[in-house]
Design a protein around this motif. Structure first.
Motif, short mmCIF file in Angstrom:
data_model
loop_
_atom_site.label_atom_id
_atom_site.label_comp_id
_atom_site.label_asym_id
_atom_site.label_seq_id
_atom_site.Cartn_x
_atom_site.Cartn_y
_atom_site.Cartn_z
N GLN A 44 0.84 -1.19 0.00
CA GLN A 44 0.00 0.00 0.00
C GLN A 44 0.88 1.25 0.00
OE1 GLN A 44 -3.27 -0.65 -0.09
NE2 GLN A 44 -3.69 1.47 -0.43
N GLN A 45 1.98 1.22 0.74
CA GLN A 45 2.88 2.36 0.77
C GLN A 45 3.52 2.60 -0.59
OE1 GLN A 45 3.33 4.54 3.23
NE2 GLN A 45 1.82 3.45 4.43
N HIS A 46 3.75 1.52 -1.34
CA HIS A 46 4.36 1.65 -2.67
C HIS A 46 3.47 2.49 -3.59
CE1 HIS A 46 6.54 0.67 -6.29
NE2 HIS A 46 5.44 0.20 -6.83
N ILE A 47 2.18 2.22 -3.62
CA ILE A 47 1.28 2.98 -4.49
C ILE A 47 1.11 4.40 -3.95
CG2 ILE A 47 -0.91 2.29 -3.45
CD1 ILE A 47 -0.51 2.28 -7.18
N LEU A 48 1.22 4.58 -2.63
CA LEU A 48 1.15 5.92 -2.05
C LEU A 48 2.36 6.75 -2.48
CD1 LEU A 48 -0.20 7.97 -0.17
CD2 LEU A 48 1.04 6.90 1.72
N VAL A 49 3.53 6.13 -2.51
CA VAL A 49 4.74 6.82 -2.97
C VAL A 49 4.59 7.20 -4.44
CG1 VAL A 49 7.21 6.51 -3.45
CG2 VAL A 49 6.27 5.80 -1.26
N ASP A 50 4.04 6.28 -5.24
CA ASP A 50 3.82 6.57 -6.66
C ASP A 50 2.81 7.70 -6.84
OD1 ASP A 50 5.64 4.65 -7.35
OD2 ASP A 50 4.13 3.09 -7.67
N LEU A 55 1.99 13.36 -8.39
CA LEU A 55 1.61 14.74 -8.08
C LEU A 55 2.78 15.70 -8.30
CD1 LEU A 55 -0.53 14.29 -4.84
CD2 LEU A 55 -1.34 14.81 -7.15
N ASN A 56 3.98 15.29 -7.86
CA ASN A 56 5.16 16.14 -8.07
C ASN A 56 5.48 16.29 -9.55
OD1 ASN A 56 5.54 16.56 -5.32
ND2 ASN A 56 6.85 14.77 -5.10
N THR A 57 5.38 15.21 -10.30
CA THR A 57 5.65 15.25 -11.74
C THR A 57 4.66 16.17 -12.45
OG1 THR A 57 6.53 13.01 -11.67
CG2 THR A 57 5.85 13.83 -13.81
N LEU A 58 3.40 16.06 -12.07
CA LEU A 58 2.38 16.92 -12.69
C LEU A 58 2.64 18.39 -12.38
CD1 LEU A 58 -0.82 14.77 -12.12
CD2 LEU A 58 0.36 15.19 -14.29
N GLY A 59 3.12 18.68 -11.18
CA GLY A 59 3.48 20.05 -10.83
C GLY A 59 4.62 20.58 -11.68
N VAL A 60 5.64 19.74 -11.89
CA VAL A 60 6.78 20.13 -12.72
C VAL A 60 6.34 20.34 -14.16
CG1 VAL A 60 8.96 19.29 -13.69
CG2 VAL A 60 8.51 19.05 -11.24
N ILE A 61 5.50 19.45 -14.66
CA ILE A 61 5.02 19.55 -16.04
C ILE A 61 4.21 20.84 -16.23
CG2 ILE A 61 3.40 18.54 -17.70
CD1 ILE A 61 4.42 15.80 -16.76
N ARG A 62 3.36 21.15 -15.26
CA ARG A 62 2.57 22.38 -15.38
C ARG A 62 3.47 23.61 -15.37
NH1 ARG A 62 -0.91 26.24 -13.46
NH2 ARG A 62 -2.90 26.25 -14.58
N SER A 63 4.50 23.58 -14.54
CA SER A 63 5.45 24.71 -14.52
C SER A 63 6.16 24.85 -15.86
CB SER A 63 6.50 24.50 -13.41
OG SER A 63 5.89 24.51 -12.16
N GLU A 116 5.01 7.78 -19.64
CA GLU A 116 5.65 9.05 -19.96
C GLU A 116 5.87 9.88 -18.69
OE1 GLU A 116 7.81 10.83 -22.36
OE2 GLU A 116 6.45 9.47 -23.39
N LEU A 117 4.94 9.79 -17.75
CA LEU A 117 5.03 10.59 -16.54
C LEU A 117 5.91 9.98 -15.45
CD1 LEU A 117 1.30 11.71 -16.22
CD2 LEU A 117 3.20 12.97 -17.24
N LEU A 118 5.82 8.66 -15.27
CA LEU A 118 6.54 8.01 -14.17
C LEU A 118 7.68 7.11 -14.62
CD1 LEU A 118 3.68 7.11 -11.68
CD2 LEU A 118 5.16 9.10 -11.70
N GLY A 119 7.91 7.02 -15.91
CA GLY A 119 9.02 6.22 -16.40
C GLY A 119 8.57 5.04 -17.24
N VAL A 120 9.36 4.76 -18.24
CA VAL A 120 9.06 3.66 -19.16
C VAL A 120 9.01 2.35 -18.39
CG1 VAL A 120 9.88 2.42 -21.20
CG2 VAL A 120 10.12 4.90 -21.08
N GLY A 121 7.98 1.57 -18.62
CA GLY A 121 7.84 0.28 -17.96
C GLY A 121 7.01 0.33 -16.69
N TYR A 122 6.64 1.53 -16.24
CA TYR A 122 5.86 1.61 -15.01
C TYR A 122 4.51 0.91 -15.17
CZ TYR A 122 3.33 3.28 -10.99
OH TYR A 122 2.59 3.32 -9.83
#
Length: 163
Positions: A44-50, A55-63, A116-122
């Motif tokens: 459960q913690q693994h999916i929470l980290v993802d 969320l962080n990736t989406l923030g960077v992309i929006r910036s 594309e957002l979290l890495g190839v193969g995710y």
């Protein structure tokens, strides 16, 4: 009379051993349930980290989208210093509000977007679903927890798999 006392002692010894064995089995089962419950919680913690990574990736992309003048397609340029300067470059369609959109509104489109957002193969590590009536990509982890990405609003929702 002496043999009766001997038989009683043997019977009491046997009951003592059975009682000790039952107590030992109870303790071991308690520890086993705690251990396997902990494994589920780690999943459960693994999916929470993802979820937090997304969320962080989406923030960077929006910036990046704002800095580059709000283009309809954004070139994502990810670099990793850890693996010897590996570079991943891809394009993602952008909504008017500044969130990424899948190239196609299908399960395959959702898979391509999360890769594309979290890495190839995710996408190979999770189950991907797409709800066309709601316009939601859903990414389900091993433990049942999931991340829902609403294409219409860019909203990200984390749901636990615990019932």
């Amino acid at each position: 009379m002496l043999s009766q006392q001997k038989a009683d002692n043997e019977l009491l010894t046997l009951f003592g051993k059975i009682f000790a064995l039952v107590i030992l089995l109870l303790v071991l089962s308690y520890l086993a349930f705690g251990y396997f419950g902990g494994i589920k919680q780690v999943g459960q913690q693994h999916i929470l980290v993802d979820h937090n990574r997304l969320l962080n990736t989406l923030g960077v992309i929006r910036s990046q989208w704002l800095i580059r003048g709000k283009p309809t397609q954004l070139k994502l340029d990810w670099r990793s210093e850890l693996d010897g300067d590996i570079e991943s470059t891809g394009f993602v369609a952008m909504a008017e509000g500044g969130w990424p959109l899948p190239n196609e509104t299908t399960v395959a489109g959702c898979r391509e977007l999360i890769d594309e957002l979290l890495g190839v193969g995710y996408s190979q590590q999770i189950v991907t679903k797409f709800n066309s009536s709601l316009g939601v990509c859903r990414y389900i982890g091993e433990s049942g927890g999931s991340i829902s990405y609403q294409i219409g609003s860019g909203r990200v929702i984390f749901l636990t798999g615990v019932k």
